[in-house]
Design a protein around this motif. Structure first.
Motif, PDB file in Angstrom:
ATOM      1  N   UNK A  63       0.816  -1.221   0.000  1.00  0.00           N
ATOM      2  CA  UNK A  63       0.000   0.000   0.000  1.00  0.00           C
ATOM      3  C   UNK A  63       0.849   1.270   0.000  1.00  0.00           C
ATOM      4  N   UNK A  64       1.866   1.309   0.840  1.00  0.00           N
ATOM      5  CA  UNK A  64       2.717   2.506   0.881  1.00  0.00           C
ATOM      6  C   UNK A  64       3.399   2.749  -0.471  1.00  0.00           C
ATOM      7  N   UNK A  65       3.988   1.715  -1.113  1.00  0.00           N
ATOM      8  CA  UNK A  65       4.547   1.935  -2.450  1.00  0.00           C
ATOM      9  C   UNK A  65       3.490   2.333  -3.474  1.00  0.00           C
ATOM     10  N   UNK A  66       2.269   1.820  -3.333  1.00  0.00           N
ATOM     11  CA  UNK A  66       1.194   2.194  -4.252  1.00  0.00           C
ATOM     12  C   UNK A  66       0.935   3.700  -4.194  1.00  0.00           C
ATOM     13  N   UNK A  67       0.821   4.228  -2.994  1.00  0.00           N
ATOM     14  CA  UNK A  67       0.576   5.659  -2.821  1.00  0.00           C
ATOM     15  C   UNK A  67       1.779   6.467  -3.291  1.00  0.00           C
ATOM     16  N   UNK A  68       2.982   5.983  -2.968  1.00  0.00           N
ATOM     17  CA  UNK A  68       4.200   6.683  -3.369  1.00  0.00           C
ATOM     18  C   UNK A  68       4.314   6.770  -4.885  1.00  0.00           C
ATOM     19  N   UNK A  69       4.040   5.659  -5.580  1.00  0.00           N
ATOM     20  CA  UNK A  69       4.128   5.652  -7.030  1.00  0.00           C
ATOM     21  C   UNK A  69       3.089   6.594  -7.640  1.00  0.00           C
ATOM     22  N   UNK A  70       1.883   6.599  -7.079  1.00  0.00           N
ATOM     23  CA  UNK A  70       0.837   7.488  -7.590  1.00  0.00           C
ATOM     24  C   UNK A  70       1.241   8.954  -7.424  1.00  0.00           C
ATOM     25  N   UNK A  71       1.851   9.276  -6.293  1.00  0.00           N
ATOM     26  CA  UNK A  71       2.308  10.651  -6.056  1.00  0.00           C
ATOM     27  C   UNK A  71       3.356  11.067  -7.081  1.00  0.00           C
ATOM     28  N   UNK A  72       4.229  10.111  -7.443  1.00  0.00           N
ATOM     29  CA  UNK A  72       5.315  10.409  -8.383  1.00  0.00           C
ATOM     30  C   UNK A  72       4.841  10.487  -9.834  1.00  0.00           C
ATOM     31  N   UNK A  73       3.608  10.070 -10.084  1.00  0.00           N
ATOM     32  CA  UNK A  73       3.155   9.967 -11.471  1.00  0.00           C
ATOM     33  C   UNK A  73       1.860  10.719 -11.736  1.00  0.00           C
ATOM     34  N   UNK A  74       1.776  11.898 -11.138  1.00  0.00           N
ATOM     35  CA  UNK A  74       0.750  12.843 -11.552  1.00  0.00           C
ATOM     36  C   UNK A  74      -0.594  12.768 -10.860  1.00  0.00           C
ATOM     37  N   UNK A  75      -0.737  11.926  -9.836  1.00  0.00           N
ATOM     38  CA  UNK A  75      -2.033  11.856  -9.162  1.00  0.00           C
ATOM     39  C   UNK A  75      -2.237  12.995  -8.157  1.00  0.00           C
ATOM     40  N   UNK A  76      -1.146  13.581  -7.702  1.00  0.00           N
ATOM     41  CA  UNK A  76      -1.236  14.710  -6.789  1.00  0.00           C
ATOM     42  C   UNK A  76      -2.026  14.380  -5.537  1.00  0.00           C
ATOM     43  N   UNK A  77      -2.999  15.242  -5.197  1.00  0.00           N
ATOM     44  CA  UNK A  77      -3.795  15.019  -3.991  1.00  0.00           C
ATOM     45  C   UNK A  77      -4.719  13.816  -4.113  1.00  0.00           C
ATOM     46  N   UNK A  78      -4.803  13.242  -5.314  1.00  0.00           N
ATOM     47  CA  UNK A  78      -5.634  12.060  -5.536  1.00  0.00           C
ATOM     48  C   UNK A  78      -4.806  10.773  -5.506  1.00  0.00           C
TER      49      UNK A  78
END
Length: 273
Positions: A63-78
């Motif tokens: 879960x933590x890597x999932x959120x981290x990857x999303x942050x790094x790839x344009x999801x921002x606050x989402x």
């Protein structure tokens, strides 16, 4: 040795890690040649330990890597969206598998079998129950190694994936015994009990390869895939491992074992990752 392993392709790494977790199940199943039945208190302790390992792995390795990857790839606050969607999808997937495949949990009479009606033997139903729940473990390992290519995790994602495989392997040892010994106690030969016990985890290297290939070829699904594996693992913990550890008069020691398992996996992931 670690350096040599790291030189392999992520798909091969995932496959070998899946073979390792399967090997741990084989080791656990081999106890049937030494004992006829498993000590109930010991089994509850190991179920609690396994639950703790899987809960910790679901967060730190998935879960933590999932959120981290999303942050790094344009999801921002989402960035939480892929984690939530994937997590819920993983749980629903395991629920669907439970509905369509007949199976039976440990300590349950055959009348309490789940899934479609069938005349399958109790041994086969127990085998199917464990096999079903080994699928998310293999997927988790595969997705973790596939994520290394995309740098989905903070720190050394490769060592984090190794820690996940090690944690799942550790908890597979008692799982192999927990399946083979009741089958032996029910009257089957030691070889039959051993083979059913170890074959329950043959899906892990297969699922590991599928998970690794999926996230490498379709990197956009990576945060969803990481969370999907976490949701499926948590479903197994809540539906199987915790209830089975709490129904035989060993609640306190099983709960303490869960805390120990969680701590061990947390240390493995944080120290290695």
């Amino acid at each position: 040795m670690v350096e040599s392993f790291q030189s392999f392709s992520p798909v091969l790494q995932a496959f070998l890690a899946g073979l390792f977790t399967w090997g741990c199940t084989i080791f656990g199943a081999s106890f049937v040649f030494l004992f006829k039945e498993v000590n109930r208190k010991f089994l509850d302790i190991m179920n609690g330990f396994a639950a703790g390992v899987m809960i910790a792995a679901s967060f730190w390795s998935l879960l933590a890597p999932s959120i981290s990857y999303a942050e790094q790839n344009g999801y921002g606050t989402w960035s939480w969206v892929p984690a939530v969607v994937g997590f819920l999808a993983g749980g629903l997937f395991l629920r669907l598998i439970d509905v369509v495949i007949p199976h039976l949990h440990f300590n349950e009479p055959i009348e309490n079998r789940e899934g479609p009606k069938t005349k399958a033997s109790k041994n086969l139903l127990l085998f199917l129950a464990v096999t079903i729940h080994n699928i998310p473990e293999g997927l988790a390992v595969g997705v973790a190694f596939g994520a290394v290519v995309s740098g989905a995790a903070n720190g050394d994602a490769f060592l984090s994936a190794l820690g996940l495989a090690l944690g799942i392997g550790i908890q597979n040892i008692p799982e192999g015994s927990a399946l083979s010994m009741p089958i032996r106690a029910a009257g089957s030969s030691r070889w039959r009990a051993f083979n059913l016990g170890q074959l329950s985890a043959i899906v892990e290297p297969i699922a590991a390869v599928i998970g690794a290939v999926a996230v490498i070829t379709m990197t956009a699904i990576l945060p969803y895939a990481l969370a999907f594996a976490a949701g499926a693992m948590i479903f197994v913990v809540v539906e199987q491992l915790i209830p089975e550890s709490q129904t035989n008069g060993n609640k306190d020691i099983a709960t303490l074992s869960l805390l120990v398992g969680f701590s061990v996996m947390m240390v493995l992931d944080v120290a290695l990752g």
